[in-house]
Design a protein around this motif. Structure first.
Motif, PDB file in Angstrom:
ATOM      1  N   MET A  72       0.829  -1.203   0.000  1.00 22.22           N
ATOM      2  CA  MET A  72       0.000   0.000   0.000  1.00 22.22           C
ATOM      3  C   MET A  72       0.867   1.258   0.000  1.00 22.22           C
ATOM      4  O   MET A  72       0.527   2.260  -0.629  1.00 22.22           O
ATOM      5  CB  MET A  72      -0.929   0.003   1.215  1.00 22.22           C
ATOM      6  N   HIS A  73       1.977   1.192   0.703  1.00 26.95           N
ATOM      7  CA  HIS A  73       2.924   2.317   0.681  1.00 26.95           C
ATOM      8  C   HIS A  73       3.413   2.553  -0.737  1.00 26.95           C
ATOM      9  O   HIS A  73       3.498   3.693  -1.206  1.00 26.95           O
ATOM     10  CB  HIS A  73       4.086   2.011   1.623  1.00 26.95           C
ATOM     11  N   THR A  74       3.724   1.467  -1.453  1.00 29.78           N
ATOM     12  CA  THR A  74       4.199   1.592  -2.832  1.00 29.78           C
ATOM     13  C   THR A  74       3.109   2.153  -3.739  1.00 29.78           C
ATOM     14  O   THR A  74       3.368   3.003  -4.588  1.00 29.78           O
ATOM     15  CB  THR A  74       4.661   0.223  -3.340  1.00 29.78           C
ATOM     16  N   LEU A  75       1.883   1.693  -3.545  1.00 27.04           N
ATOM     17  CA  LEU A  75       0.779   2.139  -4.398  1.00 27.04           C
ATOM     18  C   LEU A  75       0.444   3.606  -4.174  1.00 27.04           C
ATOM     19  O   LEU A  75       0.224   4.365  -5.121  1.00 27.04           O
ATOM     20  CB  LEU A  75      -0.474   1.290  -4.133  1.00 27.04           C
ATOM     21  N   THR A  76       0.400   4.005  -2.905  1.00 28.90           N
ATOM     22  CA  THR A  76      -0.111   5.337  -2.573  1.00 28.90           C
ATOM     23  C   THR A  76       0.976   6.365  -2.321  1.00 28.90           C
ATOM     24  O   THR A  76       0.717   7.572  -2.378  1.00 28.90           O
ATOM     25  CB  THR A  76      -0.988   5.252  -1.319  1.00 28.90           C
ATOM     26  N   GLY A  77       2.198   5.890  -1.988  1.00 21.84           N
ATOM     27  CA  GLY A  77       3.246   6.824  -1.591  1.00 21.84           C
ATOM     28  C   GLY A  77       3.090   7.321  -0.173  1.00 21.84           C
ATOM     29  O   GLY A  77       3.801   8.218   0.254  1.00 21.84           O
ATOM     30  N   VAL A  78       2.173   6.729   0.600  1.00 18.99           N
ATOM     31  CA  VAL A  78       1.908   7.129   1.984  1.00 18.99           C
ATOM     32  C   VAL A  78       2.376   6.004   2.897  1.00 18.99           C
ATOM     33  O   VAL A  78       1.950   4.854   2.734  1.00 18.99           O
ATOM     34  CB  VAL A  78       0.414   7.417   2.212  1.00 18.99           C
ATOM     35  N   SER A  79       3.243   6.310   3.859  1.00 18.14           N
ATOM     36  CA  SER A  79       3.778   5.284   4.744  1.00 18.14           C
ATOM     37  C   SER A  79       2.754   4.882   5.803  1.00 18.14           C
ATOM     38  O   SER A  79       1.811   5.623   6.095  1.00 18.14           O
ATOM     39  CB  SER A  79       5.046   5.783   5.437  1.00 18.14           C
ATOM     40  N   ALA A  80       2.968   3.700   6.377  1.00 19.70           N
ATOM     41  CA  ALA A  80       2.043   3.188   7.393  1.00 19.70           C
ATOM     42  C   ALA A  80       1.985   4.109   8.607  1.00 19.70           C
ATOM     43  O   ALA A  80       0.923   4.309   9.196  1.00 19.70           O
ATOM     44  CB  ALA A  80       2.467   1.783   7.811  1.00 19.70           C
ATOM     45  N   GLY A  81       3.126   4.684   8.998  1.00 21.25           N
ATOM     46  CA  GLY A  81       3.144   5.538  10.179  1.00 21.25           C
ATOM     47  C   GLY A  81       2.242   6.744  10.078  1.00 21.25           C
ATOM     48  O   GLY A  81       1.804   7.288  11.090  1.00 21.25           O
ATOM     49  N   LYS A  82       1.944   7.194   8.853  1.00 17.81           N
ATOM     50  CA  LYS A  82       1.118   8.385   8.676  1.00 17.81           C
ATOM     51  C   LYS A  82      -0.371   8.081   8.642  1.00 17.81           C
ATOM     52  O   LYS A  82      -1.183   8.998   8.761  1.00 17.81           O
ATOM     53  CB  LYS A  82       1.515   9.108   7.392  1.00 17.81           C
ATOM     54  N   VAL A  83      -0.742   6.812   8.455  1.00 21.31           N
ATOM     55  CA  VAL A  83      -2.173   6.514   8.280  1.00 21.31           C
ATOM     56  C   VAL A  83      -2.731   5.580   9.340  1.00 21.31           C
ATOM     57  O   VAL A  83      -3.949   5.543   9.549  1.00 21.31           O
ATOM     58  CB  VAL A  83      -2.436   5.907   6.882  1.00 21.31           C
ATOM     59  N   LEU A  84      -1.880   4.802  10.005  1.00 20.14           N
ATOM     60  CA  LEU A  84      -2.404   3.860  10.996  1.00 20.14           C
ATOM     61  C   LEU A  84      -3.155   4.610  12.092  1.00 20.14           C
ATOM     62  O   LEU A  84      -2.650   5.569  12.674  1.00 20.14           O
ATOM     63  CB  LEU A  84      -1.266   3.035  11.610  1.00 20.14           C
ATOM     64  N   GLY A  85      -4.360   4.165  12.351  1.00 17.24           N
ATOM     65  CA  GLY A  85      -5.203   4.786  13.358  1.00 17.24           C
ATOM     66  C   GLY A  85      -6.067   5.916  12.819  1.00 17.24           C
ATOM     67  O   GLY A  85      -6.943   6.406  13.535  1.00 17.24           O
ATOM     68  N   ARG A  86      -5.853   6.320  11.582  1.00 20.91           N
ATOM     69  CA  ARG A  86      -6.639   7.410  11.033  1.00 20.91           C
ATOM     70  C   ARG A  86      -7.900   6.887  10.347  1.00 20.91           C
ATOM     71  O   ARG A  86      -7.987   5.726   9.963  1.00 20.91           O
ATOM     72  CB  ARG A  86      -5.818   8.222  10.029  1.00 20.91           C
ATOM     73  N   ALA A  87      -8.880   7.764  10.205  1.00 18.38           N
ATOM     74  CA  ALA A  87     -10.112   7.417   9.506  1.00 18.38           C
ATOM     75  C   ALA A  87      -9.866   7.422   7.999  1.00 18.38           C
ATOM     76  O   ALA A  87      -8.951   8.085   7.507  1.00 18.38           O
ATOM     77  CB  ALA A  87     -11.218   8.403   9.864  1.00 18.38           C
ATOM     78  N   MET A  88     -10.736   6.675   7.273  1.00 20.14           N
ATOM     79  CA  MET A  88     -10.588   6.624   5.818  1.00 20.14           C
ATOM     80  C   MET A  88     -10.680   8.021   5.195  1.00 20.14           C
ATOM     81  O   MET A  88     -10.020   8.312   4.203  1.00 20.14           O
ATOM     82  CB  MET A  88     -11.660   5.708   5.222  1.00 20.14           C
ATOM     83  N   ALA A  89     -11.541   8.865   5.773  1.00 19.25           N
ATOM     84  CA  ALA A  89     -11.731  10.198   5.203  1.00 19.25           C
ATOM     85  C   ALA A  89     -10.465  11.044   5.271  1.00 19.25           C
ATOM     86  O   ALA A  89     -10.361  12.051   4.562  1.00 19.25           O
ATOM     87  CB  ALA A  89     -12.866  10.908   5.931  1.00 19.25           C
TER      88      ALA A  89
END
Length: 978
Positions: A658-675
């Motif tokens: 997912m990091h490769t697909l989106t360019g967003v690392s896990a540390g920035k999204v874990l625990g966040r809402a989909m929105a």
């Protein structure tokens, strides 16, 4: 000895002012930070262990007990030799949980306010005699040198000055967890002063008493009884008991604990101290025997504790006397300053603050500062009052051992903190009360009163306690303490929170937030904490916690807010103790009832703790952890994206794909809402989760890198009872390359269909064109002079040529066996290709130039070479935008025919020059090109034994240039004939 009291007073004041200057220079950063925080400076600051006992009393101890005096240094050396299994684990616990004192450590481990109170009282009771000992040493040394009968005035002034020093440089920060660089610099400086003074007196003793080291050897040969008495005390139970007491004091004395852990900048300092500090003590210990024997040889006529002052006085040098005197001042002041800082922190956290009503302080930090300042003054005043009650018959060492014995009662608790998670608060408190009672009755009480000899379990409770007395007392008191701790712990159970703190001390934190926070942001934490600490302090503490965790004020992830809550508790623990900090956090930063989603929301917290605890798992627990890691690694290594979503729609898993697909690392999204995901991933996941189907195919996404297509699949995750740990697991597969291949194949099929259609149309057009041609010929025979008929015939021949060319080109793309290469005229190939390209309206304004020899031939197949030139000319037309020139040249070279096709377009960018020959690579918009033209041309040329290369021209009007190299016809014939 007749030295002026005023002179001694001025010397002491001047030295203490110098100490002020050193501390001030450290705080103001006048001294380099690298110097102050150097590991060796920290090791010297640990020299606060060497008080007036070591400076004055060790000589008297050696005179009474011989080599036994060395145990006070050996025990410390043994403790520091165990740094990897003793000091370092304690340091990690104290730093991780912001524990600034011994009382904090035990209150945290046993989750007990009573444990903190008892330890504070025990340490206070054990330290007051030691504080009084320092004041007494200063007063007695002044009396010895001045001959004054009552030097209490200088003791009073001394207490006032060290109180001011401790208040100014020890309470500069709100919490003791922050390092006091000026204080550390001053204490290190004092260690250097007392070591230098002691070594200087030892050297003078050798010179005055024996004429040098060799003279000492001769004197000892002449007085063998001195050596026999010196070595008589070596070994035996007393030796072991005193070594044990010094071992405990090495890190449990309040001043030692404070300098070791609260003022320690880093682990490397402790690793340096484990050898540097014993070396410091060795130098101190080496100075004692020469001073002691010189006192005997010179008959200084003073109590043994103050022999070195008598030796300094024999030099008839006022400077030497002042140096010896200031060494004692240095030893006393360092101990009092650091001890009162540590004791004031304990008294504030465990005695004063719990008894206060904390509610909306206007300036919480100011209140804490003044409370600590008051406690420092009160503790030093209590030490002075204790000094007034001390019996002068007690030696300095006896009072020191009484304090050491109090610290030794904490050793069973230390072992429980580090290596016995099953110990309970009831066991610790029972053991501490038992050992403390024995210490008070058999150690402290006889020294304070005129009680006669009493026998308890073989221990003689004499007023003038001996080293043997303290050795036996150490054994019996600590043994009783440990046995009581063990027995009571076996028959009692830990509470839930106590079990959690026991695990936390071993860095195995099993506690997972079981509910949801009422606060949804750090700003709401400020609102909830303000009623207790006030709004400014609440904002400052939460800002510090955010900084510690690397979080922002806009943080709203539940797992990170739980971590923020824990960090706030740790930071408050440094100011007000762990138990009170926990009570405040539990009261203010409340949790709602247990939530089904709690585990899923805190997956990251759980995994972080399991990672830290990996080495502590054994047996089935280790196997289960390995199985967990194996299953997790499967998800991590999947070539498709994996997103796990909690019932609340928050992200609990985000794998590297997912990091490769989106360019967003896990540390920035874990625990966040989909929105909160960046577009278009937020809408993609939200729409898919809301849909009824568990599969979605070929969803188009417009991304910065281009258009991509995704397949999505969903699975529900839950246990047998339907208790969902993560509401959905979404798999995202990138099918962009497959979609592009399908598009290209479809387009290629469409081109093939057009070719077949062109062949059919050409056939159908051919019949009426033939009819027109025949009719025109008949009319011409009837009217041979009619010019218009010649024009009609010319046009019909032109149409026939175009039709035949289209038919030939359409056939060239069919999958049929290719004809054998034969000599083909290059000019005919170029002209036919130009003719076909000019059928495109966009190419009619282009200028074609064929600078070719009519006789020049290449080896190949005519129609396939025409296809190559058509593709190259078409690309050149597109590059020039229909306005420009295309030049074709050729020349014979030794290794073949070199053909150059150049245009006046912009050329090929260097970034894509290596890719343009790859199949399906195109810079044209969809529907305008397939990306196959250059690839087909390249393959055809290589099939005929040639090479095709793409370059950019140089100079004015530069554009792209294609260089083709084909072999001579005779070369191929020679290769065939072999």
């Amino acid at each position: 000895m007749g030295y002026n009291l005023g002179g001694l007073f001025l010397a002491a004041m001047a030295y203490l002012l110098l100490l002020f200057l050193v501390a001030h220079a450290g705080e103001r950063r006048w001294l380099p930070r690298r110097l102050i925080r150097h590991p060796l400076v920290h090791a010297l600051a640990l020299g606060v262990y060497a008080t007036t006992w070591s400076y004055y009393g060790s000589v008297g101890f050696a005179a009474d007990s011989g080599l036994t005096y060395i145990t006070i240094y050996l025990g410390v050396t043994l403790a520091f030799a165990l740094t990897p299994v003793l000091m370092l684990p304690l340091m990690r616990i104290t730093r991780r949980h912001q524990l600034t004192s011994v009382a904090d450590l035990f209150a945290f481990r046993f989750d007990s306010r009573l444990a903190g109170v008892l330890v504070t009282l025990m340490l206070l009771a054990g330290s007051l005699p030691y504080l009084a000992l320092q004041i007494r040493a200063v007063a007695e040394s002044t009396r010895v040198l001045s001959g004054e009968g009552n030097p209490q005035s200088i003791a009073v002034v001394f207490c006032i000055i060290v109180s001011v020093f401790a208040i100014i440089f020890g309470v500069r920060h709100v919490t003791p967890r922050e390092r006091h660089d000026g204080l550390v610099a001053a204490i290190a400086f004092e260690s250097v002063v007392k070591l230098a003074a002691l070594l200087a007196i030892a050297w003078i003793a050798l010179q005055l008493g024996f004429g040098g080291p060799s003279g000492l050897d001769r004197w000892l040969d002449d007085h063998p009884q001195q050596l026999r008495a010196f070595y008589a005390g070596a070994g035996g139970p007393t030796w072991a008991g005193l070594t044990f007491l010094a071992f405990a004091a090495a890190f449990l004395l309040p001043r030692q604990f404070h300098m070791l852990f609260a003022e320690n900048p880093q682990e490397s300092s402790l690793k340096t101290a484990c050898w540097a500090f014993p070396m410091f003590l060795l130098l101190l210990a080496m100075a004692i025997p020469p001073i002691m024997w010189a006192g005997v040889a010179l008959d200084v006529g003073l109590p043994d504790d103050y022999t070195l002052l008598g030796i300094a006085a024999l030099t008839d040098s006022s400077l030497m006397v002042i140096v010896a005197y200031l060494g004692g001042i240095s030893a006393a002041s360092a101990m009092i300053i650091v001890s009162t800082l540590a004791l004031s922190s304990m008294c504030l956290n465990h005695l004063l603050l719990p008894a206060m009503h904390l509610a909306g302080q206007s300036d919480f930090y100011l209140m804490l500062r003044w409370a600590r300042r008051m406690l420092i003054a009160v503790i030093i005043a209590a030490g002075f009052l204790f000094y007034l009650t001390l019996a002068r018959t007690e030696g300095l060492v006896s009072w020191g051992l009484i304090s050491f014995l109090a610290m030794a009662q904490l050793l069973p608790g230390v072992l429980a903190v580090l290596y016995w998670p099953g110990a309970t608060r009831q066991g610790f408190i029972a053991g501490l009360l038992t050992g403390g009672a024995i210490w008070g009755i058999a150690g402290l009480l006889p020294a304070l009163t005129a009680v006669g000899p009493i026998q308890i379990v073989g221990v003689d409770l004499a007023v003038a306690a001996s080293a043997d007395h303290f050795g036996q007392l150490a054994f019996w008191s600590v043994t009783a303490n440990g046995l009581m701790t063990l027995a009571v712990s076996i028959f009692t159970r830990q509470g839930v929170r106590e079990g959690e703190t026991a695990a936390a001390c071993r860095e195995i934190s099993t506690r997972v937030p079981s509910g949801t926070l009422q606060a949804q942001s750090p700003y709401q934490f400020v609102e909830q904490l303000s009623p207790v600490t006030g709004e400014p302090a609440a904002r400052a503490e939460i800002g510090k916690a955010l900084e510690d965790l690397g979080l922002a004020w806009g943080e709203n992830r539940p797992d990170r807010l739980h971590q923020l809550r824990d960090q706030i508790q740790r930071n408050l623990s440094g100011m007000m103790g762990p138990v009170l900090a926990r009570d405040i956090v539990d009261e203010c930063l409340q949790l709602d009832a247990d939530s089904r989603a709690a585990v899923a929301q805190n997956v990251r917290i759980i995994e972080e703790r399991l990672e830290r605890a990996r080495g502590d798992f054994r047996g089935i627990a280790a196997e289960l952890d390995n199985l967990r890691r194996y299953h997790r690694q499967i998800l991590e290594d999947l070539p498709m994206g994996v997103v796990a979503l909690t019932p609340a729609g928050r992200i609990a898993r985000w794998n590297p794909a997912m990091h490769t697909l989106t360019g967003v690392s896990a540390g920035k999204v874990l625990g966040r809402a989909m929105a909160e995901l960046p577009a278009p991933w937020d809408n993609l996941l939200a729409e898919f989760i809301a849909a009824d189907s568990d599969h979605a195919y070929k969803r188009r996404l417009d991304l910065p890198g281009g258009i991509r297509w995704m397949n999505l699949h969903r699975a529900q995750i839950g246990d047998a009872e339907g208790d969902l740990r993560a509401d959905s697991l979404v798999l995202i597969e990138d099918v962009t390359e497959l979609q592009r291949l399908e598009n290209e194949l479809t387009h290629s099929e469409r081109l093939a269909s057009i070719g077949r259609l062109a062949a059919g149309v050409a056939h159908e057009i051919g019949n009426p064109v033939t009819g027109i041609d025949c009719l025109a010929q008949e009319l011409r025979e009837q009217r041979p002079d009619e010019q218009r008929l010649e024009q009609i015939l010319a046009q019909t021949r032109r149409i026939s040529h175009i039709v035949q060319t289209l038919v030939s080109y359409a056939h060239a793309g069919e999958h049929r066996p290719h004809a054998e290469p034969r000599p083909t005229r290059l000019q005919a190939i170029a002209e036919e290709a130009e003719h076909l390209v000019r059928l495109n309206p966009g190419a009619r304004s282009m200028r074609f130039s064929h600078e070719l020899d009519e006789a020049l031939e290449v080896m190949g197949e005519h129609q396939r070479l025409v296809q190559v030139f058509v593709n190259l000319y078409s690309n050149a037309v597109d590059a020039c935008g229909g306005e420009g020139a295309i030049t074709t040249t050729a020349k014979a070279q030794r290794d073949g025919i070199q053909i150059r096709i150049s245009d006046t377009g912009p050329g090929v960018p260097a970034s894509i020059r290596d890719k343009v020959l790859e199949p399906f690579f195109t810079t044209k918009t969809p529907g305008e090109g397939t990306g196959l033209g250059l690839a087909l041309a390249h393959n055809i040329i290589e099939e005929f034994g040639g090479r095709l290369k793409l370059n950019n021209r140089r100079g004015r009007g530069a554009g792209a240039e294609v260089v083709i190299r084909l072999p001579y016809p005779q070369t191929l014939e020679q290769q065939a004939n072999g």
